[in-house]
Design a protein around this motif. Structure first.
Motif, PDB file in Angstrom:
ATOM      1  N   ARG A  28      -8.822  10.617  -1.354  1.00  0.00           N
ATOM      2  CA  ARG A  28      -8.653  10.663  -2.804  1.00  0.00           C
ATOM      3  C   ARG A  28      -9.712  11.557  -3.442  1.00  0.00           C
ATOM      4  O   ARG A  28      -9.415  12.367  -4.317  1.00  0.00           O
ATOM      5  CB  ARG A  28      -8.752   9.239  -3.354  1.00  0.00           C
ATOM      6  CG  ARG A  28      -8.558   9.112  -4.842  1.00  0.00           C
ATOM      7  CD  ARG A  28      -7.124   9.222  -5.232  1.00  0.00           C
ATOM      8  NE  ARG A  28      -6.340   8.126  -4.685  1.00  0.00           N
ATOM      9  CZ  ARG A  28      -5.026   8.158  -4.551  1.00  0.00           C
ATOM     10  NH1 ARG A  28      -4.360   9.251  -4.881  1.00  0.00           N
ATOM     11  NH2 ARG A  28      -4.369   7.127  -4.066  1.00  0.00           N
ATOM     12  N   TRP A  88      -1.974  11.572   4.637  1.00  0.00           N
ATOM     13  CA  TRP A  88      -0.836  11.413   3.744  1.00  0.00           C
ATOM     14  C   TRP A  88       0.449  11.386   4.555  1.00  0.00           C
ATOM     15  O   TRP A  88       0.605  12.125   5.534  1.00  0.00           O
ATOM     16  CB  TRP A  88      -0.786  12.552   2.720  1.00  0.00           C
ATOM     17  CG  TRP A  88      -1.963  12.568   1.785  1.00  0.00           C
ATOM     18  CD1 TRP A  88      -2.899  13.542   1.657  1.00  0.00           C
ATOM     19  CD2 TRP A  88      -2.327  11.544   0.852  1.00  0.00           C
ATOM     20  NE1 TRP A  88      -3.830  13.208   0.705  1.00  0.00           N
ATOM     21  CE2 TRP A  88      -3.506  11.983   0.189  1.00  0.00           C
ATOM     22  CE3 TRP A  88      -1.793  10.310   0.506  1.00  0.00           C
ATOM     23  CZ2 TRP A  88      -4.142  11.226  -0.794  1.00  0.00           C
ATOM     24  CZ3 TRP A  88      -2.425   9.550  -0.474  1.00  0.00           C
ATOM     25  CH2 TRP A  88      -3.580  10.012  -1.108  1.00  0.00           C
ATOM     26  N   GLN A  96       5.590   2.610   2.731  1.00  0.00           N
ATOM     27  CA  GLN A  96       4.477   3.200   1.983  1.00  0.00           C
ATOM     28  C   GLN A  96       3.232   3.322   2.848  1.00  0.00           C
ATOM     29  O   GLN A  96       2.487   4.302   2.751  1.00  0.00           O
ATOM     30  CB  GLN A  96       4.149   2.365   0.737  1.00  0.00           C
ATOM     31  CG  GLN A  96       3.084   3.023  -0.141  1.00  0.00           C
ATOM     32  CD  GLN A  96       2.818   2.272  -1.428  1.00  0.00           C
ATOM     33  OE1 GLN A  96       2.958   1.054  -1.483  1.00  0.00           O
ATOM     34  NE2 GLN A  96       2.438   2.995  -2.480  1.00  0.00           N
ATOM     35  N   LEU A 133      -3.097   3.002  -3.868  1.00  0.00           N
ATOM     36  CA  LEU A 133      -2.063   4.039  -3.837  1.00  0.00           C
ATOM     37  C   LEU A 133      -1.202   4.010  -5.093  1.00  0.00           C
ATOM     38  O   LEU A 133      -0.930   2.938  -5.649  1.00  0.00           O
ATOM     39  CB  LEU A 133      -1.161   3.839  -2.616  1.00  0.00           C
ATOM     40  CG  LEU A 133      -1.801   4.002  -1.232  1.00  0.00           C
ATOM     41  CD1 LEU A 133      -0.825   3.549  -0.153  1.00  0.00           C
ATOM     42  CD2 LEU A 133      -2.237   5.443  -1.001  1.00  0.00           C
ATOM     43  N   GLU A 137       3.065   7.364  -3.486  1.00  0.00           N
ATOM     44  CA  GLU A 137       2.219   7.872  -2.402  1.00  0.00           C
ATOM     45  C   GLU A 137       2.453   7.087  -1.113  1.00  0.00           C
ATOM     46  O   GLU A 137       2.668   5.871  -1.140  1.00  0.00           O
ATOM     47  CB  GLU A 137       0.739   7.795  -2.792  1.00  0.00           C
ATOM     48  CG  GLU A 137       0.345   8.775  -3.882  1.00  0.00           C
ATOM     49  CD  GLU A 137      -1.124   8.675  -4.248  1.00  0.00           C
ATOM     50  OE1 GLU A 137      -1.719   9.722  -4.571  1.00  0.00           O
ATOM     51  OE2 GLU A 137      -1.673   7.549  -4.222  1.00  0.00           O
TER      52      GLU A 137
END
Length: 237
Positions: A28, A88, A96, A133, A137
């Motif tokens: 992040r 990612w 997820q 998240l 995402e």
């Protein structure tokens, strides 16, 4: 002098989750992290877990490392490194959060070779990572135990159908100190204290017994006692 009580620690799933949190935070925003906060779920409390290292590997992928601390417990995983690689997710990823068992994580023979990351570990990762998240995402989390395969040789995991590594097992985040040398020392000290109390009582009994024997030895002979007794009750003429 007081004895310190044995200290509890945390189970392997906790450190795996802490590593994953740190790696995701780096994804992040690259940053130096010394600790992360983590919800144990069971028990329902938030704890602070030390992070040893965190760094980016390449674009969209980061690695974080913690070291196991089970507290005052005889645990072969003490100080073993726990890695988490977070990246990612791909566009075709459905879930997820995808959790993958990497090197050193055991495989369950009776479950088509699935990674031995059990319910508590899964729940811990899902809950603590989901709130970091955005709804759109997705991430993949790979847990790695570099020493897992070697450590597994010292366990009976294979007899329970777990091969090639260790499992992230447990139903709680707390590792209780069940059998440690310090605990044995504490038991030994308690036993010594009890023995000392027993010895004091035994000495008291011995003293009382010796006193009674001395008293008995100083009594006049039985015949004399009979004469004295008979004389004392004979009325005078």
């Amino acid at each position: 002098m007081t004895n310190s009580s044995p200290q509890s620690g945390y189970t392997l799933p906790v450190f795996a989750c802490a590593s994953a949190i740190a790696a995701l935070k780096w994804l992040r925003q690259p940053q130096s992290l010394n600790t992360v906060l983590l919800d144990l779920i069971s028990p329902p409390e938030t704890v602070e877990i030390p992070i040893d290292q965190v760094a980016g590997i390449r674009e969209g992928m980061a690695l974080a490392i913690t070291h196991s601390n089970p507290g005052d417990n005889l645990d072969i995983t003490r100080n073993t490194p726990i890695w988490a690689v977070v990246e990612w997710g791909q566009s075709d990823q459905i879930e997820q959060i995808r959790i993958v068992g990497g090197e050193g994580i055991g495989r369950r023979v009776n479950a088509e070779g699935k990674a031995a990351i059990y319910d508590y570990g899964q729940q811990l990762l899902q809950k603590n990572l989901t709130h970091l998240l955005a709804p759109n995402e997705k991430i993949q989390v790979t847990i790695i135990l570099p020493e897992g395969r070697k450590l597994a040789e010292r366990t009976s995991n294979a007899a329970f159908g777990i091969v090639e590594g260790l499992s992230l097992l447990g139903t709680t985040g707390i590792s209780q100190p069940l059998s440690v040398p310090d605990q044995l020392d504490l038991y030994r000290q308690e036993l010594q204290q009890k023995c000392q109390k027993i010895q004091v009582a035994a000495d008291l009994v011995t003293d009382v017994t010796d006193g009674l024997l001395v008293a008995i030895e100083t009594l006049p002979p039985t015949d004399n006692l009979s004469v004295i007794s008979a004389t004392s009750v004979t009325p005078s003429a």
